[in-house]
Design a protein around this motif. Structure first.
Motif, PDB file in Angstrom:
ATOM      1  N   PRO A  47      16.188 -11.710 -20.059  1.00 34.97           N
ATOM      2  CA  PRO A  47      15.337 -10.577 -20.443  1.00 34.97           C
ATOM      3  C   PRO A  47      15.721 -10.054 -21.828  1.00 34.97           C
ATOM      4  N   ALA A  48      14.731  -9.615 -22.584  1.00 29.63           N
ATOM      5  CA  ALA A  48      14.993  -9.110 -23.938  1.00 29.63           C
ATOM      6  C   ALA A  48      16.002  -7.975 -23.941  1.00 29.63           C
ATOM      7  N   SER A  49      16.022  -7.177 -22.874  1.00 27.66           N
ATOM      8  CA  SER A  49      16.967  -6.064 -22.806  1.00 27.66           C
ATOM      9  C   SER A  49      18.419  -6.537 -22.795  1.00 27.66           C
ATOM     10  N   SER A  50      18.656  -7.814 -22.493  1.00 28.52           N
ATOM     11  CA  SER A  50      20.026  -8.347 -22.490  1.00 28.52           C
ATOM     12  C   SER A  50      20.638  -8.312 -23.887  1.00 28.52           C
ATOM     13  N   SER A  51      19.786  -8.253 -24.899  1.00 33.04           N
ATOM     14  CA  SER A  51      20.295  -8.205 -26.268  1.00 33.04           C
ATOM     15  C   SER A  51      21.068  -6.918 -26.547  1.00 33.04           C
ATOM     16  N   LEU A  52      20.927  -5.922 -25.658  1.00 35.26           N
ATOM     17  CA  LEU A  52      21.628  -4.646 -25.851  1.00 35.26           C
ATOM     18  C   LEU A  52      23.045  -4.673 -25.302  1.00 35.26           C
ATOM     19  N   LEU A  53      23.436  -5.754 -24.645  1.00 38.82           N
ATOM     20  CA  LEU A  53      24.754  -5.810 -24.018  1.00 38.82           C
ATOM     21  C   LEU A  53      25.876  -6.038 -25.018  1.00 38.82           C
ATOM     22  N   GLY A  54      25.543  -6.487 -26.209  1.00 38.26           N
ATOM     23  CA  GLY A  54      26.552  -6.637 -27.255  1.00 38.26           C
ATOM     24  C   GLY A  54      27.569  -7.733 -27.001  1.00 38.26           C
ATOM     25  N   VAL A  55      27.136  -8.833 -26.379  1.00 37.95           N
ATOM     26  CA  VAL A  55      28.052  -9.954 -26.137  1.00 37.95           C
ATOM     27  C   VAL A  55      28.284 -10.693 -27.453  1.00 37.95           C
ATOM     28  N   LYS A  56      29.536 -10.830 -27.850  1.00 34.52           N
ATOM     29  CA  LYS A  56      29.867 -11.484 -29.113  1.00 34.52           C
ATOM     30  C   LYS A  56      29.557 -12.977 -29.052  1.00 34.52           C
ATOM     31  N   GLY A  57      29.079 -13.492 -30.182  1.00 34.84           N
ATOM     32  CA  GLY A  57      28.817 -14.928 -30.275  1.00 34.84           C
ATOM     33  C   GLY A  57      27.480 -15.349 -29.721  1.00 34.84           C
ATOM     34  N   VAL A  58      26.594 -14.383 -29.383  1.00 31.36           N
ATOM     35  CA  VAL A  58      25.279 -14.706 -28.823  1.00 31.36           C
ATOM     36  C   VAL A  58      24.192 -14.057 -29.671  1.00 31.36           C
ATOM     37  N   PRO A  92       0.798  -1.244   0.000  1.00 31.26           N
ATOM     38  CA  PRO A  92       0.000   0.000   0.000  1.00 31.26           C
ATOM     39  C   PRO A  92       0.821   1.280   0.000  1.00 31.26           C
ATOM     40  N   ARG A  93       2.098   1.214   0.409  1.00 29.26           N
ATOM     41  CA  ARG A  93       2.906   2.439   0.447  1.00 29.26           C
ATOM     42  C   ARG A  93       3.748   2.621  -0.809  1.00 29.26           C
ATOM     43  N   LEU A  94       3.707   1.656  -1.737  1.00 29.10           N
ATOM     44  CA  LEU A  94       4.566   1.736  -2.919  1.00 29.10           C
ATOM     45  C   LEU A  94       3.739   1.876  -4.184  1.00 29.10           C
ATOM     46  N   CYS A  95       4.360   2.456  -5.208  1.00 30.50           N
ATOM     47  CA  CYS A  95       3.693   2.575  -6.506  1.00 30.50           C
ATOM     48  C   CYS A  95       4.700   2.338  -7.621  1.00 30.50           C
ATOM     49  N   GLN A  96       4.191   1.907  -8.753  1.00 32.76           N
ATOM     50  CA  GLN A  96       5.011   1.688  -9.933  1.00 32.76           C
ATOM     51  C   GLN A  96       4.961   2.958 -10.784  1.00 32.76           C
ATOM     52  N   ALA A  97       6.039   3.733 -10.719  1.00 35.07           N
ATOM     53  CA  ALA A  97       6.045   5.045 -11.356  1.00 35.07           C
ATOM     54  C   ALA A  97       6.203   4.959 -12.871  1.00 35.07           C
ATOM     55  N   LYS A  98       7.114   4.098 -13.348  1.00 36.05           N
ATOM     56  CA  LYS A  98       7.363   3.928 -14.776  1.00 36.05           C
ATOM     57  C   LYS A  98       7.666   2.453 -15.026  1.00 36.05           C
ATOM     58  N   SER A  99       7.338   1.963 -16.219  1.00 35.28           N
ATOM     59  CA  SER A  99       7.662   0.568 -16.524  1.00 35.28           C
ATOM     60  C   SER A  99       7.701   0.345 -18.033  1.00 35.28           C
ATOM     61  N   ILE A 100       8.450  -0.688 -18.437  1.00 39.55           N
ATOM     62  CA  ILE A 100       8.479  -1.126 -19.832  1.00 39.55           C
ATOM     63  C   ILE A 100       8.421  -2.643 -19.861  1.00 39.55           C
ATOM     64  N   ARG A 101       7.889  -3.186 -20.936  1.00 37.05           N
ATOM     65  CA  ARG A 101       7.890  -4.629 -21.124  1.00 37.05           C
ATOM     66  C   ARG A 101       9.311  -5.111 -21.374  1.00 37.05           C
ATOM     67  N   ASP A 102       9.678  -6.184 -20.701  1.00 40.03           N
ATOM     68  CA  ASP A 102      11.008  -6.771 -20.894  1.00 40.03           C
ATOM     69  C   ASP A 102      10.890  -8.296 -20.739  1.00 40.03           C
ATOM     70  N   PRO A 103      10.204  -8.940 -21.688  1.00 40.74           N
ATOM     71  CA  PRO A 103       9.934 -10.377 -21.554  1.00 40.74           C
ATOM     72  C   PRO A 103      11.184 -11.229 -21.757  1.00 40.74           C
ATOM     73  N   LEU A 104      11.085 -12.477 -21.331  1.00 39.08           N
ATOM     74  CA  LEU A 104      12.183 -13.410 -21.555  1.00 39.08           C
ATOM     75  C   LEU A 104      12.302 -13.739 -23.033  1.00 39.08           C
ATOM     76  N   CYS A 105      13.519 -13.916 -23.490  1.00 37.69           N
ATOM     77  CA  CYS A 105      13.777 -14.372 -24.848  1.00 37.69           C
ATOM     78  C   CYS A 105      14.855 -15.456 -24.776  1.00 37.69           C
ATOM     79  N   LEU A 106      15.098 -16.111 -25.890  1.00 35.78           N
ATOM     80  CA  LEU A 106      16.077 -17.194 -25.920  1.00 35.78           C
ATOM     81  C   LEU A 106      17.416 -16.672 -26.423  1.00 35.78           C
ATOM     82  N   ALA A 107      18.463 -16.973 -25.659  1.00 29.65           N
ATOM     83  CA  ALA A 107      19.831 -16.621 -26.055  1.00 29.65           C
ATOM     84  C   ALA A 107      20.576 -17.909 -26.388  1.00 29.65           C
ATOM     85  N   PHE A 108      21.277 -17.928 -27.511  1.00 26.99           N
ATOM     86  CA  PHE A 108      21.976 -19.142 -27.931  1.00 26.99           C
ATOM     87  C   PHE A 108      23.216 -18.758 -28.725  1.00 26.99           C
ATOM     88  N   PRO A 109      24.187 -19.661 -28.839  1.00 27.56           N
ATOM     89  CA  PRO A 109      25.392 -19.348 -29.626  1.00 27.56           C
ATOM     90  C   PRO A 109      25.015 -19.068 -31.076  1.00 27.56           C
TER      91      PRO A 109
END
Length: 306
Positions: A244-255, A154-171
Motif C-alpha cells: 500500500p502507498a501508505s507504507s512509504s510513511l514507515l521510513g524503512v531505510k534502503g527502500v 446491510p448492517r455496516l457502513c463505510q464511515a470514512k475512507s482514503i485511497r491507498d493504492p498499491l505501489c512498488l517497493a524496491f531497494p
C-alpha cells in the motif's frame, strides 16, 4: 415482537430442549411453549422441529438465531451506555479493530487524538484482517474497524475512507532511473517479496491480480507476516514488493517507492462501523479517524495522485 421473545427463542435453540430452557430462564415450561408458538405465529414461519428428545432449528430458525443473538447483545449494552453518558466521571470505552498494515501508520495518531478529545476513554485494540473485522462488527465484538475492503453488508457502513493504492517497493540501490510512474511489466523477471496469505487473503489476491493484469505471474521467493517484515526483506535486497502507498510513511531505510503506470481497481483504507449503534463515543472516533486519514492522504499524495 418483543425482546423476551428473542430471549426465549435463543434459550430454546441453545438448550435444544424446552424443559432445560425453562429452567435456565426460571419460568415454567407451558408458558415458554406458548410464547414460542406465539412468536412463530407472529413471524409466520416455524422456528423449531419438535421431536421426542427435544427440538431442533428449522432453516428459518437457523437464519434467525445469529440475528437474535446480535440484537440481544446490543440490548444488553443499553443500560451501560446510558449510565456512561449520564456520569461524566465514568470512563467510556470503545473497541477498534485494525488491519496489521495500518498499525504503525494510523494507530499512533488516532489513539493520541482520541485520548486528547476523550481523556478518560478506555480504548480496546484488536489486530484483525479485514474479513475478521467484518464478522466482529456484525457480532458486536468491536465497535469500529479500519479495513482494506468494501463491505455491502446491510448492517455496516463505510464511515470514512482514503485511497491507498498499491505501489512498488524496491531497494534504493536498484531504483529505476526514470522518474514518475513505473511499468510493472519491466519487473516480471524479478523476485518478489509477498505478504503471507494467511495474514491477508484479500491483500495477497489483489497484489497477484495486479501482476497478472500486467501480463505475468509474480515469482514470490519470500513472504512476511507484516508490512514491516516485507519492507525489511526488500531493504535486504531479496526482492521487490507491491505494498500500500501508505507504507512509504514507515521510513524503512534502503527502500524506495514508486507509483504504478497500470490502472488498478480502487484500493481504500476505510473506517467500517455499524449503521445503527448506541455507543456515543463513535462520533469522536469518526472525527479522529477523519483527521488521521487526511494527514495520511496528504503525505502519500505524491504516490496516489500520479
Amino acid at each position: 415482537m418483543e425482546l423476551r421473545h428473542l430471549r426465549y427463542f435463543a434459550a430454546v435453540a441453545e438448550a435444544g430442549n424446552l424443559s432445560r430452557a425453562a429452567v435456565k430462564l426460571n419460568i415454567a415450561q407451558p408458558p415458554l411453549s406458548t410464547q414460542i408458538r406465539l412468536f412463530e405465529e407472529e413471524l409466520g414461519v416455524a422456528l423449531f422441529i419438535r421431536h421426542p428428545k427435544g427440538v431442533r432449528l428449522t432453516t428459518a430458525g437457523q437464519a434467525l438465531l445469529p440475528e437474535a443473538r446480535y440484537l440481544l447483545e446490543r440490548a444488553s449494552r443499553l443500560a451501560d451506555v446510558a449510565r456512561e453518558a449520564s456520569h461524566s466521571d465514568k470512563a467510556s470505552s470503545i473497541a477498534v479493530g485494525f488491519v496489521p498494515s495500518a498499525s504503525s501508520i494510523v494507530l499512533p495518531s488516532l489513539v493520541r487524538l482520541l485520548k486528547k478529545r476523550h481523556p478518560r476513554l478506555n480504548i480496546e485494540l484488536h489486530e484483525l484482517i479485514s474479513s475478521e473485522q467484518t464478522d466482529a462488527l456484525i457480532a458486536g465484538r468491536i465497535d469500529a474497524g479500519i479495513v482494506r475492503l468494501t463491505s455491502r453488508h446491510p448492517r455496516l457502513c463505510q464511515a470514512k475512507s482514503i485511497r491507498d493504492p498499491l505501489c512498488l517497493a524496491f531497494p534504493t540501490s536498484s531504483e529505476p532511473r526514470a522518474s514518475g510512474l513505473v511499468d510493472l511489466k519491466r519487473f516480471s523477471e524479478h523476485d518478489f517479496v509477498a505478504f503471507a496469505q494467511h495474514k491477508g487473503v484479500a491483500y495477497s489476491d489483489h497484489a497477484n491480480h495486479t501482476c497478472i493484469q500486467a501480463g505475468f505471474s509474480p515469482r514470490v521467493r519470500y513472504e512476511a507476516s507484516t508490512v514491516h517484515g516485507v519492507l525489511d526483506l526488500v531493504s535486504a535486497k531479496l526482492g521487490i514488493a507491491l505494498v500500500p502507498a501508505s507504507s512509504s510513511l514507515l521510513g524503512v531505510k534502503g527502500v524506495a517507492f514508486r507509483a504504478l503506470k497500470q490502472k488498478m481497481a480502487a484500493e481504500f483504507l476505510t473506517l467500517l462501523r455499524r449503521k445503527v449503534d448506541v455507543n456515543p463515543v463513535l462520533s469522536v472516533v469518526e472525527v479522529s479517524v477523519e483527521a488521521t486519514f487526511t494527514s495520511v492522504s496528504q503525505r502519500i499524495s505524491h504516490l496516489v495522485s500520479t
